[in-house]
Design a protein around this motif. Structure first.
Motif, short mmCIF file in Angstrom:
data_model
loop_
_atom_site.label_atom_id
_atom_site.label_comp_id
_atom_site.label_asym_id
_atom_site.label_seq_id
_atom_site.Cartn_x
_atom_site.Cartn_y
_atom_site.Cartn_z
N LEU A 670 41.81 22.88 24.00
CA LEU A 670 41.03 23.59 25.01
C LEU A 670 39.82 22.74 25.38
O LEU A 670 39.12 22.23 24.50
N VAL A 671 39.58 22.57 26.69
CA VAL A 671 38.46 21.77 27.18
C VAL A 671 37.59 22.62 28.09
O VAL A 671 38.11 23.31 28.99
N ALA A 672 36.28 22.58 27.89
CA ALA A 672 35.35 23.36 28.71
C ALA A 672 34.22 22.47 29.19
O ALA A 672 33.20 22.30 28.50
N PRO A 673 34.36 21.83 30.36
CA PRO A 673 33.29 20.96 30.87
C PRO A 673 31.96 21.70 30.98
O PRO A 673 31.93 22.93 31.17
N VAL A 674 30.87 20.95 30.88
CA VAL A 674 29.54 21.53 30.96
C VAL A 674 29.00 21.29 32.37
O VAL A 674 28.93 20.15 32.84
N TRP A 689 39.68 28.42 16.23
CA TRP A 689 39.53 27.21 17.04
C TRP A 689 38.61 26.24 16.32
O TRP A 689 37.51 26.61 15.89
N THR A 690 39.05 25.00 16.22
CA THR A 690 38.29 23.97 15.52
C THR A 690 37.68 22.99 16.51
O THR A 690 38.39 22.45 17.37
N PHE A 717 38.16 22.12 21.79
CA PHE A 717 38.57 22.87 20.62
C PHE A 717 40.07 22.79 20.43
O PHE A 717 40.84 22.81 21.41
N VAL A 718 40.49 22.74 19.18
CA VAL A 718 41.91 22.62 18.85
C VAL A 718 42.41 23.96 18.31
O VAL A 718 41.77 24.59 17.45
N LYS A 719 43.53 24.40 18.83
CA LYS A 719 44.12 25.68 18.46
C LYS A 719 44.64 25.64 17.02
O LYS A 719 45.09 24.59 16.55
#
Length: 798
Positions: A670-674, A689-690, A717-719
């Motif tokens: 999972l990627v969440a740009p800022v 989530w790690t 984050f990695v599932k």
């Protein structure tokens, strides 16, 4: 296109005739489907059958879980080209089709696989109800899953005056006025009207719609009017470069409208509980695609219908460094940039030379500017050997009359023409430019020859720019007689197909990749695509992401964007945030307009931070390549996009239906740009989530807001129950031998008694080199070298 005034009334000048009941069943056959007639009024006696239209329907299936609906008013209209190529990869097996009538004879149904279309035969009650009814669900006693339906008068033939259409359509739309022929027009006395076909499909409570191509407006399309018509309008409006007549529903089905011309979608806009679909002319054809509630399965079936994404070569996943657009550059400038990137460990894999590798006014001559590049073949050999880069050059499908090729193109008839035989030219973009007519086989060979000449001197790939603003008014003629209105948005398809095929012929089945801006349905077969001209702001960064997620929801597996923004000079903070976003996209390119995008130009704090951010993000992507390329192979084989909106992976999570500022990068990340100088906001669905950077574990579902978020990181984050395979820290290219370098195996929240098997790609096409088996905190490589194993079992925390 909107035809009503509120719910009950029609707008002034609109002649609306909608189907209300089945008049006759013409044919029932499991191979050809059901053919029937629908009357636009109740037929109580013989006299009612006169002076009114009949709509001719065919409901059939080309493949399991796909049903085609074709409706025609006048069937004598000559079918014109071009048309979308369906099932371009391979013909699917014959579908399992059954046709049944209900015991009361009120319903006639056609079922293909688990998709069922039920036709209502009652008086005043015509409609089609689409449901998902798998054998497995029947055995469990579960009710059919309702997908969507049409109702009485939902399918209609409509006539409107030209002035009415002008008021609704954009200036760049396909409407022709004046003395031009109006396709689908009807004569009523002395006035001419334009004919449309309309079909409305239902929207249920809470249903959300995605796709329709790369649209920069909200990710959820409900409440909007969307015109499928390619335009060059940047990323800040309703116009789009890549318009796809396909939408994806949160209920796990899709609708593909099989028309290359302009298609208008009113998604819960004209009528809140309907998706209105309208096209000009006498017929309308659409496909209902049933994923059985799974958005991934729906996308797989859509790509079966329109084509699977090709697999880009592994080197394309590395960093593209562009010379930018109107900036001044020559051999010395380019070499200086490559040297600076190398010194800062910002490993560049592709050197992109934008427009001015050719002389001004000379586009496209396919000739290097001899002042900037006196000996291009020698120079390209030098930079490729010294910096280990591939070379990409900018091209488009237009030829300026100053270019040496123009005269030959005119003499041999290689350009789109006007009705009087003159070449169609204008001054917008290049003075006196002409459009290559790719419906002419000899013009295609001629254009391909120019590309081959460039490949002969060391060019590896092409950025296929433009292809949107194609003439369609004023008596345009094509070599093969294509209808200009149908061909305008389709033009990009034959352009990118030609360039991609030329590369593939030279480089092999999995050696080709372009960098394309425009596309239509099926364009996913010719990757990679990027998001077009955006500004250098956080707002434009968010627009770009919305556009990318919308495009990947339309069957496109691979997507990129201009890191830092195209127009303007990005502030250092925007550049650094965009760098992180860009390197955690499937493909990554530094590109601007009037300013360069090398990182040291944005190190205004004296800490060389922009360069450090870029170096760190490039390294992270290079190390992740065993995972990323494995995901790319899956996208190639299934059509499920590599970079996708959260709802595709978490359709049961209502929060994910609306998330447009984060995404899944493959199955596990999972990627969440800022989108801020200091604050990160993102959502983690249910599960553990790690954090990719710190290994801290957070349990979802929950929203997270972090102040003072560092520029040197991006929320990744990695599932849980995932295994990531990373290459060694020493890698400096994306195209290394993943199975032989010695992998770091990271196991994330895997139970001690569970076994996870991860395939390892060879990096050369879709072949697998081996696998890694993880169990009990240990990892065994089979045909793969494993250097270390890390069991990511950390305590809770951000």
């Amino acid at each position: 296109m909107r035809f009503t005034d509120g719910l009950w009334l029609k707008r002034a000048g609109v002649d609306f005739r909608g189907g209300v009941e089945v008049a006759e069943i013409l044919n029932k056959d499991e191979k050809t489907g059901i053919d029937y007639l629908v009357a636009c009024r109740h037929i109580a006696n013989r006299g009612d059958s006169m002076d009114g239209p009949l709509l001719t329907f065919n409901v059939s299936s080309p493949a399991d879980d796909i049903i085609k609906v074709r409706v025609d008013h006048f069937k004598g209209v000559r079918q014109k080209s071009p048309n979308f190529e369906l099932f371009p990869d391979s013909k699917p097996p014959a579908p399992k089709v059954t046709i049944n009538s209900s015991t009361s004879s009120d319903t006639l149904s056609l079922q293909s696989g688990s998709l069922k279309a039920s036709i209502n035969l009652k008086e005043y009650s015509y409609g089609i109800r689409f449901t998902s009814e798998s054998d497995e669900k029947k055995q469990k006693g579960e009710k059919p899953l309702f997908l969507c339906s049409t109702e009485p008068k939902s399918t209609a033939v409509i006539d409107v005056p030209p002035s009415y259409v002008i008021n609704q359509m954009s200036e760049s739309s396909c409407l022709e006025t004046g003395t031009d022929a109006l396709l689908g027009s009807v004569e009523k006395g002395n006035s001419s009207k334009i004919r449309f076909m309309l079909n409305e499909l239902s929207l249920t409570v809470g249903e959300t719609i995605y796709g329709l191509g790369e649209r920069f407006t909200p990710l959820v399309k409900n409440g909007g009017s969307h015109s499928i018509w390619n335009q060059d309008g940047g990323t800040s409006s309703q116009q789009a470069y890549k318009n796809i007549p396909f939408y994806l529903s949160s209920r796990g089905y899709g609708i593909f409208v099989n028309h290359t011309e302009e298609v208008d979608f009113e998604v819960g806009a004209e009528k809140c509980s309907k998706v209105g679909i309208s096209v000009r002319g006498e017929g309308l054809e659409y496909y209902v695609i049933n994923g059985g509630g799974s958005l991934k399965r729906t996308l797989e079936l859509y790509c079966l219908l329109t084509g699977r994404p090709a697999l880009p070569p592994s080197w394309t996943f590395g960093l593209y460094m562009s010379t930018s657009f109107t900036t001044s550059y020559d051999e010395k400038t380019v070499s200086g940039f490559l040297e600076g990137m190398k010194e800062r460990e910002c490993y560049t894999r592709v050197l992109h030379l934008d427009c001015y590798w050719m002389k001004a006014y000379d586009w496209c001559s396919f000739q290097f500017d001899d002042k900037a590049f006196p000996d291009p073949a020698s120079y390209l050999r030098t930079v490729k050997d010294k910096y280990n880069v591939k070379v990409c050059v900018w091209i488009n499908p237009y030829i300026s009359q100053r270019a040496h090729l123009f005269k030959e193109g005119v003499e041999k008839g290689y350009f789109i023409k006007r009705a009087n035989g003159d070449v169609w030219q204008w001054d917008l973009w290049q003075p006196g430019m002409a459009y290559v007519d790719f419906t002419n086989p000899d013009a295609c060979k001629w254009y391909a020859k120019q590309l081959e000449g460039l490949m002969d001197i060391g060019v590896d790939t092409f950025k296929t720019d433009f292809g949107e603003r194609i003439p369609h008014k004023g008596g345009v003629t094509y070599f093969d007689g294509s209808d200009p209105r149908l061909a305008s948005s389709y033009y990009t398809q034959i352009f990118n197909d030609l360039v991609f095929t030329t590369l593939k012929n030279r480089l092999g089945e999995h050696g080709a990749a372009v960098f394309a801006r425009s596309a239509t349905a099926g364009g996913q077969r010719f990757p990679v695509h990027w998001g077009g001209d955006c500004e250098s702001t956080y707002e434009a960064m968010a627009e770009s992401l919305r556009g990318g997620l919308s495009l990947t929801s339309s069957g496109f597996a691979f997507w990129s964007h201009d890191i830092g923004g195209f127009e303007g000079l990005p502030p250092a903070a925007v550049f650094k945030r965009w760098v992180a976003f860009g390197l955690f996209s499937s493909h990554s390119r530094l590109h601007g307009s009037k300013s360069f995008r090398v990182p040291w130009l944005y190190d205004d704090d004296g800490k060389d931070e922009a360069s450090k951010v870029l170096a760190k993000m490039v390294k992270a992507k290079l190390r992740l390549m065993p995972y990323l390329f494995a995901q790319a192979i899956k996208s190639h084989e299934t059509g499920v996009p590599m970079m996708r909106s959260m709802v595709i992976d978490f359709p049961e999570d209502p929060t994910c239906q609306y998330l447009d500022k984060q995404y899944m990068l493959g199955d596990n990340v999972l990627v969440a740009p800022v989108f801020s100088d200091d604050t990160a906001n993102f959502y983690l669905p249910e599960g553990k989530w790690t954090c990719f950077w710190t290994n801290a574990v957070t349990t979802g579902p929950r929203w997270i807001k972090k102040e003072n978020y560092p520029f040197t990181a991006i929320p990744v984050f990695v599932k849980e129950n995932s295994v990531l395979l990373l290459g060694p820290d020493s890698v400096d290219v994306p195209d290394y031998e993943y199975s032989k370098v010695g992998l770091e195996v990271r196991a994330y929240q895997i139970p001690s008694d569970a076994e996870v098997v991860v395939q390892v790609p060879s990096g050369k096409g879709p072949e697998w080199a081996g696998k890694v088996v993880v169990k009990g905190g240990k990892a065994e490589g089979q045909g793969v070298k494993v250097d270390s194993v890390a069991d990511m079992q950390e305590k809770e925390g951000l």
